[in-house]
Write an enzyme that holds these catalytic residues in place. Structure first.
Site, PDB file in Angstrom:
ATOM      1  N   CYS A  62      -6.375 -76.576  22.900  1.00 17.21           N
ATOM      2  CA  CYS A  62      -6.705 -77.940  23.332  1.00 17.21           C
ATOM      3  C   CYS A  62      -5.556 -78.886  22.997  1.00 17.21           C
ATOM      4  O   CYS A  62      -5.260 -79.800  23.753  1.00 17.21           O
ATOM      5  CB  CYS A  62      -7.960 -78.431  22.617  1.00 17.21           C
ATOM      6  SG  CYS A  62      -9.424 -77.550  23.113  1.00 17.21           S
ATOM      7  N   ARG A  79     -12.738 -85.818  19.974  1.00 14.20           N
ATOM      8  CA  ARG A  79     -13.697 -84.734  20.223  1.00 14.20           C
ATOM      9  C   ARG A  79     -14.261 -84.089  18.961  1.00 14.20           C
ATOM     10  O   ARG A  79     -15.234 -83.356  19.036  1.00 14.20           O
ATOM     11  CB  ARG A  79     -13.043 -83.633  21.072  1.00 14.20           C
ATOM     12  CG  ARG A  79     -11.889 -82.941  20.362  1.00 14.20           C
ATOM     13  CD  ARG A  79     -11.023 -82.127  21.291  1.00 14.20           C
ATOM     14  NE  ARG A  79      -9.941 -81.478  20.559  1.00 14.20           N
ATOM     15  CZ  ARG A  79      -8.856 -82.091  20.111  1.00 14.20           C
ATOM     16  NH1 ARG A  79      -8.683 -83.382  20.314  1.00 14.20           N
ATOM     17  NH2 ARG A  79      -7.932 -81.430  19.449  1.00 14.20           N
ATOM     18  N   CYS A 130     -13.248 -55.739  22.864  1.00 10.15           N
ATOM     19  CA  CYS A 130     -13.538 -55.025  24.118  1.00 10.15           C
ATOM     20  C   CYS A 130     -13.210 -55.923  25.309  1.00 10.15           C
ATOM     21  O   CYS A 130     -12.925 -55.444  26.406  1.00 10.15           O
ATOM     22  CB  CYS A 130     -15.019 -54.644  24.206  1.00 10.15           C
ATOM     23  SG  CYS A 130     -15.588 -53.457  22.993  1.00 10.15           S
ATOM     24  N   ALA A 190      -5.227 -65.081  17.125  1.00 11.94           N
ATOM     25  CA  ALA A 190      -5.023 -64.341  15.875  1.00 11.94           C
ATOM     26  C   ALA A 190      -6.274 -64.437  15.003  1.00 11.94           C
ATOM     27  O   ALA A 190      -6.758 -63.440  14.453  1.00 11.94           O
ATOM     28  CB  ALA A 190      -3.803 -64.892  15.133  1.00 11.94           C
ATOM     29  N   THR A 191      -6.816 -65.653  14.885  1.00 14.00           N
ATOM     30  CA  THR A 191      -8.041 -65.847  14.103  1.00 14.00           C
ATOM     31  C   THR A 191      -9.209 -65.113  14.752  1.00 14.00           C
ATOM     32  O   THR A 191      -9.986 -64.435  14.081  1.00 14.00           O
ATOM     33  CB  THR A 191      -8.360 -67.345  13.978  1.00 14.00           C
ATOM     34  OG1 THR A 191      -7.254 -67.992  13.363  1.00 14.00           O
ATOM     35  CG2 THR A 191      -9.620 -67.595  13.167  1.00 14.00           C
ATOM     36  N   ASN A 202      -7.423 -70.131  18.228  1.00 16.11           N
ATOM     37  CA  ASN A 202      -6.295 -69.220  18.451  1.00 16.11           C
ATOM     38  C   ASN A 202      -6.742 -67.766  18.367  1.00 16.11           C
ATOM     39  O   ASN A 202      -7.722 -67.432  17.696  1.00 16.11           O
ATOM     40  CB  ASN A 202      -5.170 -69.505  17.438  1.00 16.11           C
ATOM     41  CG  ASN A 202      -5.614 -69.195  16.026  1.00 16.11           C
ATOM     42  OD1 ASN A 202      -5.525 -68.057  15.581  1.00 16.11           O
ATOM     43  ND2 ASN A 202      -6.132 -70.189  15.326  1.00 16.11           N
ATOM     44  N   ARG A 209     -40.479 -80.896  14.095  1.00 17.44           N
ATOM     45  CA  ARG A 209     -40.361 -80.642  15.530  1.00 17.44           C
ATOM     46  C   ARG A 209     -39.902 -79.223  15.840  1.00 17.44           C
ATOM     47  O   ARG A 209     -40.046 -78.750  16.964  1.00 17.44           O
ATOM     48  CB  ARG A 209     -39.402 -81.652  16.180  1.00 17.44           C
ATOM     49  CG  ARG A 209     -39.858 -83.091  16.054  1.00 17.44           C
ATOM     50  CD  ARG A 209     -41.292 -83.290  16.575  1.00 17.44           C
ATOM     51  NE  ARG A 209     -41.662 -84.703  16.607  1.00 17.44           N
ATOM     52  CZ  ARG A 209     -42.218 -85.373  15.601  1.00 17.44           C
ATOM     53  NH1 ARG A 209     -42.513 -84.759  14.456  1.00 17.44           N
ATOM     54  NH2 ARG A 209     -42.508 -86.656  15.730  1.00 17.44           N
ATOM     55  N   GLY A 212     -13.228 -79.244  17.333  1.00 23.81           N
ATOM     56  CA  GLY A 212     -14.052 -79.661  18.468  1.00 23.81           C
ATOM     57  C   GLY A 212     -15.326 -78.850  18.636  1.00 23.81           C
ATOM     58  O   GLY A 212     -16.384 -79.395  18.946  1.00 23.81           O
TER      59      GLY A 212
END
Ligand SMILES: [Zn+2]
Length: 249
Positions: free
Chosen positions: A185, A70, A173, A130-131, A128, A11, A38
């Protein structure tokens, strides 16, 4: 491709923008997915089903009961397991034709750079800043396209930062360290399908990046309000003083 693959992906192969050549490109591609929660769940499941040949999933966490509302990669039986272990099981159950590698830790430093360098596309499905900043820095350094997603409460957003393109903005930016509002969350709640929508859009953008088709969200930020069902698209510009991407160019 063998006959089973031709049928499995038929498909997609039907689509003139994909065709056999595109499917072969997907099968030869490597995607790095940061976070098996999630957003990472729908993103990874669609990339697996679509036949992206090598998925690398990184997450340091283990499955908790409160995730299951979730995070569809994980099931009730997986509570207490490493998220990447249950992710690998689910993804290879969906599609045994692909390879799934797992990293059961927070990717940072040289390990993050190494993985980003080897990836054709990176999906930031973390929760988060930082990541997000670290992943963005690595993607700019190695010029690896980044599909960024975030969701909280009933809102979500998605953008593509493609440092292969000239004058393309990066995540930094848009957001600066110190100005961010680190809501998650787990701390604020989220209505389950909202992460499904945003994670699915990340998968769609990642497939387009790999296939080099259409117009990706590079330089654009899409914001979704699930409560009023409104979509907004903002145009992003490169910050000429950005500490991350302006010095590289
Ligand atoms: Zn930048």
């Amino acid at each position: 491709m063998n006959d089973t693959q031709l049928l499995r992906y038929s498909r997609q192969i039907m689509l003139p923008q994909v065709d056999i050549e595109g499917q072969e490109r997907l099968l030869a591609a490597r995607a790095l997915i940061i976070g098996a929660g999630g957003l990472g769940s729908p993103a990874a499941m669609y990339l697996a089903a679509a036949g992206v040949g090598h998925l690398v999933v990184a997450d340091h966490d283990s499955v908790e009961l409160s995730n299951l509302q979730r995070q569809l990669l994980h099931h009730d039986k997986d509570i207490g397991r490493n998220k990447v272990a249950s992710a690998q099981e689910t993804l290879t159950t969906i599609n045994p034709d692909i390879r799934v590698s797992t990293i059961a830790q927070t990717l940072q430093g040289d390990a993050l750079g190494d993985e980003v360098r080897q990836a054709d596309v990176v999906l930031d499905c973390s929760d988060n800043f930082a990541t997000r900043f670290a992943v963005n820095q690595a993607c700019v350094t190695h010029r690896t396209p980044l599909v960024s997603g975030a969701a909280i409460r009933m809102e979500g957003q998605v953008a593509v930062f493609d440092s292969r393109l000239e004058n393309s903005p990066c995540y930094h930016c848009l957001y600066k360290e110190g100005e961010e509002d680190d809501q998650t969350c787990s701390g604020n709640g989220v209505l389950s399908p909202v992460v499904g929508i945003i994670g699915s859009l990340q998968a769609l953008e990642a497939l387009k990046v790999i296939l080099s088709i259409g117009a990706t969200l590079a330089g654009r930020l899409v914001i979704f309000d699930g409560l009023t069902h409104e979509w907004r698209t903002l145009t992003l510009r490169q910050d000429p003083d950005c500490a991350v991407c302006s010095s590289v160019l």
